[in-house]
Structure formats: structure tokens, C-alpha cells
Design a protein around this motif. Structure first.
Motif, PDB file in Angstrom:
ATOM      1  N   TYR A   1       0.947  -1.224  -0.133  1.00  0.00           N
ATOM      2  CA  TYR A   1       0.094   0.203   0.027  1.00  0.00           C
ATOM      3  C   TYR A   1       0.933   1.311   0.048  1.00  0.00           C
ATOM      4  N   VAL A   2       2.013   1.388   0.669  1.00  0.00           N
ATOM      5  CA  VAL A   2       2.678   2.689   0.921  1.00  0.00           C
ATOM      6  C   VAL A   2       3.619   2.847  -0.431  1.00  0.00           C
ATOM      7  N   VAL A   3       4.026   1.573  -1.029  1.00  0.00           N
ATOM      8  CA  VAL A   3       4.827   1.607  -2.316  1.00  0.00           C
ATOM      9  C   VAL A   3       3.910   2.485  -3.335  1.00  0.00           C
ATOM     10  N   VAL A   4       2.574   1.859  -3.480  1.00  0.00           N
ATOM     11  CA  VAL A   4       1.766   2.357  -4.462  1.00  0.00           C
ATOM     12  C   VAL A   4       1.449   3.990  -4.198  1.00  0.00           C
ATOM     13  N   SER A   5       1.297   4.268  -2.918  1.00  0.00           N
ATOM     14  CA  SER A   5       0.715   5.353  -2.492  1.00  0.00           C
ATOM     15  C   SER A   5       1.947   6.486  -2.540  1.00  0.00           C
ATOM     16  N   LEU A   6       3.071   6.030  -2.437  1.00  0.00           N
ATOM     17  CA  LEU A   6       4.130   6.903  -2.619  1.00  0.00           C
ATOM     18  C   LEU A   6       4.356   7.088  -4.141  1.00  0.00           C
ATOM     19  N   LEU A   7       4.391   6.151  -4.805  1.00  0.00           N
ATOM     20  CA  LEU A   7       4.257   6.465  -6.625  1.00  0.00           C
ATOM     21  C   LEU A   7       3.024   7.339  -6.977  1.00  0.00           C
ATOM     22  N   SER A   8       1.919   7.086  -6.429  1.00  0.00           N
ATOM     23  CA  SER A   8       0.819   8.138  -6.756  1.00  0.00           C
ATOM     24  C   SER A   8       1.259   9.523  -6.180  1.00  0.00           C
ATOM     25  N   SER A   9       1.911   9.716  -5.027  1.00  0.00           N
ATOM     26  CA  SER A   9       2.313  11.021  -4.462  1.00  0.00           C
ATOM     27  C   SER A   9       3.428  11.726  -5.500  1.00  0.00           C
ATOM     28  N   ILE A  10       4.216  10.821  -5.720  1.00  0.00           N
ATOM     29  CA  ILE A  10       5.329  11.407  -6.595  1.00  0.00           C
ATOM     30  C   ILE A  10       4.757  11.725  -7.976  1.00  0.00           C
ATOM     31  N   LEU A  11       3.943  11.225  -8.524  1.00  0.00           N
ATOM     32  CA  LEU A  11       3.251  11.854  -9.818  1.00  0.00           C
ATOM     33  C   LEU A  11       2.309  12.874  -9.423  1.00  0.00           C
ATOM     34  N   PHE A  12       1.816  13.093  -8.418  1.00  0.00           N
ATOM     35  CA  PHE A  12       1.018  14.235  -8.190  1.00  0.00           C
ATOM     36  C   PHE A  12       1.804  15.289  -7.798  1.00  0.00           C
ATOM     37  N   PHE A  13       2.916  15.153  -7.268  1.00  0.00           N
ATOM     38  CA  PHE A  13       3.792  16.192  -6.988  1.00  0.00           C
ATOM     39  C   PHE A  13       4.663  16.553  -8.102  1.00  0.00           C
ATOM     40  N   VAL A  14       4.705  15.763  -9.043  1.00  0.00           N
ATOM     41  CA  VAL A  14       5.270  16.055 -10.555  1.00  0.00           C
ATOM     42  C   VAL A  14       4.243  17.088 -11.200  1.00  0.00           C
ATOM     43  N   ALA A  15       2.931  16.688 -11.005  1.00  0.00           N
ATOM     44  CA  ALA A  15       1.860  17.571 -11.664  1.00  0.00           C
ATOM     45  C   ALA A  15       1.895  18.775 -11.055  1.00  0.00           C
ATOM     46  N   ILE A  16       2.087  18.879  -9.871  1.00  0.00           N
ATOM     47  CA  ILE A  16       2.029  20.276  -9.017  1.00  0.00           C
ATOM     48  C   ILE A  16       3.258  21.201  -9.598  1.00  0.00           C
ATOM     49  N   ALA A  17       4.345  20.427  -9.522  1.00  0.00           N
ATOM     50  CA  ALA A  17       5.458  21.352 -10.203  1.00  0.00           C
ATOM     51  C   ALA A  17       5.211  21.878 -11.628  1.00  0.00           C
ATOM     52  N   LEU A  18       4.803  21.017 -12.549  1.00  0.00           N
ATOM     53  CA  LEU A  18       4.446  21.276 -13.812  1.00  0.00           C
ATOM     54  C   LEU A  18       3.257  22.383 -13.846  1.00  0.00           C
ATOM     55  N   ALA A  19       2.329  22.210 -13.141  1.00  0.00           N
ATOM     56  CA  ALA A  19       1.191  23.446 -12.996  1.00  0.00           C
ATOM     57  C   ALA A  19       1.915  24.802 -12.984  1.00  0.00           C
ATOM     58  N   TYR A  20       2.726  24.711 -11.736  1.00  0.00           N
ATOM     59  CA  TYR A  20       3.459  26.096 -11.425  1.00  0.00           C
ATOM     60  C   TYR A  20       4.382  26.745 -12.391  1.00  0.00           C
ATOM     61  N   ALA A  21       5.022  25.720 -12.904  1.00  0.00           N
ATOM     62  CA  ALA A  21       5.986  26.154 -13.915  1.00  0.00           C
ATOM     63  C   ALA A  21       5.223  26.849 -15.211  1.00  0.00           C
ATOM     64  N   ALA A  22       4.306  26.059 -15.585  1.00  0.00           N
ATOM     65  CA  ALA A  22       3.215  26.696 -16.793  1.00  0.00           C
ATOM     66  C   ALA A  22       2.245  27.934 -16.599  1.00  0.00           C
ATOM     67  N   THR A  23       1.874  27.878 -15.185  1.00  0.00           N
ATOM     68  CA  THR A  23       1.035  28.819 -14.872  1.00  0.00           C
ATOM     69  C   THR A  23       1.534  30.145 -13.879  1.00  0.00           C
ATOM     70  N   GLY A  24       2.334  29.624 -12.951  1.00  0.00           N
ATOM     71  CA  GLY A  24       2.743  30.473 -11.835  1.00  0.00           C
ATOM     72  C   GLY A  24       1.972  30.489 -10.610  1.00  0.00           C
ATOM     73  N   THR A  25       1.275  29.217 -10.708  1.00  0.00           N
ATOM     74  CA  THR A  25       0.116  29.277  -9.425  1.00  0.00           C
ATOM     75  C   THR A  25      -0.174  27.877  -9.080  1.00  0.00           C
ATOM     76  N   VAL A  26      -0.627  27.381  -7.929  1.00  0.00           N
ATOM     77  CA  VAL A  26      -1.092  26.351  -7.673  1.00  0.00           C
ATOM     78  C   VAL A  26      -2.580  26.275  -6.981  1.00  0.00           C
TER      79      VAL A  26
END
Length: 527
Positions: free
Chosen positions: A178-203
Motif C-alpha cells: 500500500y505504501v509503495v503504491v501510494s508513494l508512487l501516486s504522491s510522486i506523480l501528483f507532486f510532479v504534476a504540481i511542479a508542472l502546473a506551477y511552471a506553466a501557470t505560476g500558481t497552484v
């Protein structure tokens, strides 16, 4: 008056979070911990019900610390968030009351529990459960992607502790997966947040809704797919659902119940929120969601039909019925979204109730293996009724709420008229019939087949476990009684969610953005 009601918004997060700290400080006083937990979740439920009424007049927004969005963190309680909070509040309180008599929180002295399981220290359970409740509330109320990420991480930390309570080998193994799968999801989410901020300047979600249409379509599509992938893992959408049936059944009954009822729905909520607010016009992705919904329904229910253990059977039906919710989201229509919102509220209640009843079955019979159960209808007729009602509700037997939710989804699919929508309508009907087959098989084996030789049924069920289970089953029936007003509320919630201007205008009065990086004074807010 509206300004006064905004004080309710942070309470579903603050109350359980503060109570968790107090419960941890009183780790040597189990009775005090139990009292604190019950009072805190009762107050959380009351605040959520208050928001349910207040949010029907429009979204309520609180700028945490007085720092206006997008500089500060804001909590937003609209109809969708308030409905999810209220249903979750009922479930969290009922599961807590169930656990108090189940025996899992009575082992502070290290003695074996009445159910024969390994001792579980009360000092761990109550604070962690309250932190889980705070994480759920924070995820529902979050007004920006990063705070939503924080809510998910709170859930991850608390759920891992709850999943491995007792420290048995099976629970540690399940917790590791469970923790490995959840951490994978969290990493993907964090990358998406970084991309959103890089592209738009906001979260900030409201500001993202304004800026995403202005960025490169390819970047926007990549951001959408990353978010769907991260949330799809948490929601257990096929093919990202293989972890769930092996993780949930090993936990104690109350933990399994709250996980099954709530945690996957937080992922579904995040999909609804981001798809309607940030990506309202994405027909290609919507078609992908419809295909995944069909596969989730069919593969999940085929897995359920093949099971000979009640916990695993219900875990596969949990995966299967996530497909119904994604069906409504994929239709990208107001009617489909309303049916999906109604179905989420229904499924949280019914699935949790079924897992609580399964805990009672295991307590009474000592097993959840369908091959070793039998005769429970004669020795525990009340237990048979408690299983039968939510099981029929899950299968969608009229006039129960499960039937009404499925009819709403089928009508929306027919109204769509597309080939893929018609295939999903057919798949939904087949899945519903197979769900009925699976729960009837479980019903016959557990309650009507001959009692296996050498198996006794002399364990009495504590009233403290039966009472909360009965209350939750009754709440599921109540959803049927009030289905008209509830469906109307879900329809208004869907309309508000799909009309992004309502959400944006609530966060940024007048519909204009505040300057990025400005102080509250510069943005017109008072700290």
C-alpha cells in the motif's frame, strides 16, 4: 450572516487535528481518549452538516491566516465538498463507535483482545484515526493543489499506521504494498504540481481554472493526464487497482471499513474537482475515462465473482463500483456528474456498512471464508438482515439508493447517445447483474448453507458493535427515503462544479485575479 457561516469551514479539519494532539498527550488514559475521539467526530459531523446547509446558498471561502488567495491557502466549501464531508462524518463516527466495542482499542495493557487478535495499543489508534479524519476533511476543502497534496499525505501517513495495527506479518506485507503504491501516486501528483506551477505560476485551483486555457494545449494535456494518473491510483481505477484487494482485507474490520468507504472516494472526488474546474472541455480524455470506467466495472466484478472469501469479494466489488462513478465523470454532462455525485454518497455509506457487517460475521463465526461459513441465518437472524439490506442496495435492487444512482447514470448514458456511452450502459447493466449474483452467492453460503462440521457459533456480538452497524445500515436506507432532495442537491452540486465561474468568483470576488505574489494589502484582503 454568510460571513459568520464561514467560521464553520475550517472546523472539520481543526477539530479532529486538535483532538488528535490531545488524545496523544493522554495516551495513558484510554477512557479519556475514547471520549475525546467521540466528541471530536461528533462536532466534526455537526460542523459538516452546518456546511451542507450553508453551502447550498453558494460556496464559502476562508483564507487561512487572513492571507488572501493566491498568496495564502484557502479552504472552499461548496455543495460538492459539503456533501462529501457530511457523508464522511457519519461514516467516521459510526466506525469509531464500532471500534470501541470491537476490542481493538481495549488493549492498552497488552492483553489479547476478546476477538483473539494481537493486542493493539489504544495510544496509537485514536490519534491516528483522528489524523485520518482531518486529512479527509482537508482534501475535500482544499482550494489549491499543494494543500490537496498535503491532505493526501496526511491520509497516507495515518492509513499506513492503521493498516499495520498489531504488527502481524500479513498486515506489514499489505502495508508495504500500500505504501509503495501510494508513494508512487504522491510522486506523480507532486510532479504534476511542479508542472502546473511552471506553466501557470500558481497552484491555486481558481487561478489555475483561469490560466490553464491560456497555456500550450500539449502542456495542459500532460498536466491533466498526470493528475488523472495520480488520482486514478488512489481511486483504484483499472489497471491501477491491483493493490487494493490484497491490502484492505488484512486490516482490522473497522480500518478496512473506513478505508473501503472513504479513501478511494477521496481520489474520485479529486478527479471530479480537477476535471470539472480545470479541464472542463477535454473530449479525448473523457472518452479514455469512459473506457477505463467500463474496464474497472467488468474486471472488478469478475474478480468478485471468483472469490471465496467475503472480505476479498467485497474488495473487488469496491473496485468494480468505482467504475460507475468514473462513468458519470466521463460523460462530462451535468446529468452524468449529478448521478456520479449521488452514487459516491451512496457508495461510501453502503460499502462501509457491508465491511462492518463482515466484521460482525468474522466475530460470530471466526472466519470470513465462504466455504467455512453457514447457518448464520438461524443462529443470528439480525445479522442476516444487516447483511441483506446493504448487499441488495449495492446490487441496485429497486427502490434502494443504489438502483436510483444507477438509473441516473444509465439515463445520462442514453441521453449522450454515443456508441461508447451505449457500450457503457450495457456494461453497467451486466455489472449490476453480476454484483447481484456475487452478493447472493455470499448470502447463501454465509447464512443458509449447512454449518461445516466442527464449527461452533456461540460467540455473542457486543451491542456496541451491532448498534453503529445498524445505524449505518439505517442511514443507507435513509438515503433512499430522502433520495429526491439528495439527488436534487447532487444535481445542484454538479451544476456548481461544472460552472467554474461560481467557484472562481467565490475565491476571487468580482471574477478578477489578485496579482501573483502580492501581499494581502495589495490584493485587497485584510490579513
Amino acid at each position: 450572516m454568510t460571513h459568520d457561516l464561514t467560521t464553520l469551514v475550517p472546523l472539520p479539519v481543526l477539530i479532529p487535528l486538535c483532538a488528535a494532539g490531545l488524545a496523544l498527550a493522554l495516551h495513558r488514559h484510554p477512557r479519556a481518549q475514547r471520549t475525546i475521539s467521540v466528541v471530536a467526530l461528533s462536532l466534526m459531523l455537526a460542523a459538516s452538516l452546518g456546511l451542507l446547509v450553508a453551502a447550498d446558498g453558494g460556496p464559502l471561502v476562508v483564507d487561512v491566516g487572513g492571507w488572501a488567495a493566491p498568496v495564502g491557502i484557502n479552504l472552499v466549501a461548496d455543495r460538492l465538498a459539503a456533501l462529501m464531508l457530511s457523508v464522511s462524518g457519519v461514516v467516521l463516527l459510526c466506525v469509531l463507535l464500532y471500534s470501541l466495542s470491537e476490542g481493538m482499542t481495549e488493549s492498552a495493557d497488552g492483553l489479547p483482545t476478546p476477538g483473539g487478535e494481537d493486542p493493539i495499543p489504544v495510544a496509537i489508534y485514536h490519534p491516528t484515526y483522528l489524523v485520518l479524519a482531518a486529512g479527509v476533511a482537508n482534501a475535500f476543502l482544499s482550494g489549491d493543489l499543494f494543500n490537496l497534496y498535503v491532505g493526501f499525505e496526511i491520509l497516507l501517513a495515518a492509513s499506513y499506521v492503521l493498516l499495520t495495527l498489531g504488527g502481524t506479518g500479513a498486515r506489514i506485507r499489505a502495508g508495504a504494498v500500500y505504501v509503495v503504491v501510494s508513494l508512487l501516486s504522491s510522486i506523480l501528483f507532486f510532479v504534476a504540481i511542479a508542472l502546473a506551477y511552471a506553466a501557470t505560476g500558481t497552484v491555486n485551483l481558481a487561478q489555475l481554472a483561469q490560466r490553464i486555457p491560456e497555456i500550450d494545449p500539449g502542456v495542459a494535456l500532460l498536466l491533466e493526464l498526470l493528475l488523472l494518473l495520480a488520482f486514478g491510483i488512489k481511486a483504484a481505477i483499472f489497471p491501477l487497482s491491483a493493490w487494493l484487494p490484497d491490502s484492505y482485507p488484512t486490516a482490522p474490520a473497522p480500518v478496512t471499513a473506513v478505508f473501503a468507504g472513504l479513501l478511494t472516494k477521496v481520489g474520485v472526488y479529486a478527479i471530479i474537482r480537477t476535471q470539472t474546474l480545470l479541464f472542463p472541455d477535454s473530449p479525448g480524455v473523457d472518452r479514455v475515462l469512459m473506457v477505463l470506467a467500463l474496464l474497472t466495472m467488468v474486471v472488478g466484478i469478475l474478480g468478485a465473482v471468483a472469490q471465496d472469501d467475503l472480505k476479498r469479494l467485497l474488495s473487488f466489488t469496491l473496485v468494480s463500483h468505482i467504475g460507475y462513478m468514473i462513468f458519470g465523470v466521463g460523460l462530462a454532462s451535468e446529468a452524468g456528474m449529478a448521478a456520479a455525485v449521488f452514487y459516491v454518497a451512496h457508495h461510501i455509506t453502503v460499502q462501509t456498512a457491508l465491511f462492518l457487517v463482515t466484521g460482525l460475521v468474522e466475530r460470530r463465526a471466526g472466519t470470513t471464508s465462504l466455504d467455512h461459513l453457514g447457518g448464520l441465518a438461524r443462529v443470528a437472524p439480525g445479522l442476516a438482515v444487516l447483511f441483506f439490506i446493504p448487499a441488495m442496495n449495492l446490487a441496485g435492487i429497486p427502490p434502494l439508493s443504489g438502483f436510483l444512482g444507477k438509473v441516473g447514470l444509465l439515463e445520462s448514458g442514453v441521453r449522450d447517445g454515443g456508441t461508447l456511452a451505449w457500450v457503457l450502459v450495457a456494461g453497467s447493466v451486466v455489472t449490476s447483474l453480476l454484483t447481484l449474483y456475487a452478493v447472493v452467492k455470499a448470502w447463501n453460503k454465509a447464512f443458509w448453507q449447512e454449518v461445516p462440521a466442527g464449527v461452533t457459533r456461540d460467540v455473542r456480538l457486543p451491542r456496541g458493535m451491532v448498534g453503529p452497524t445498524t445505524a449505518l445500515v439505517a442511514f443507507g436506507v435513509l438515503l433512499t427515503v430522502v433520495a429526491g432532495p439528495l439527488y436534487g442537491y447532487a444535481d445542484r452540486a454538479a451544476r456548481t462544479s461544472m460552472d467554474g465561474h461560481t467557484y472562481v468568483d467565490a475565491v476571487f470576488p468580482g471574477g478578477s485575479e489578485r496579482g501573483r505574489g502580492e501581499s494581502p494589502e495589495a490584493g485587497g484582503g485584510d490579513p
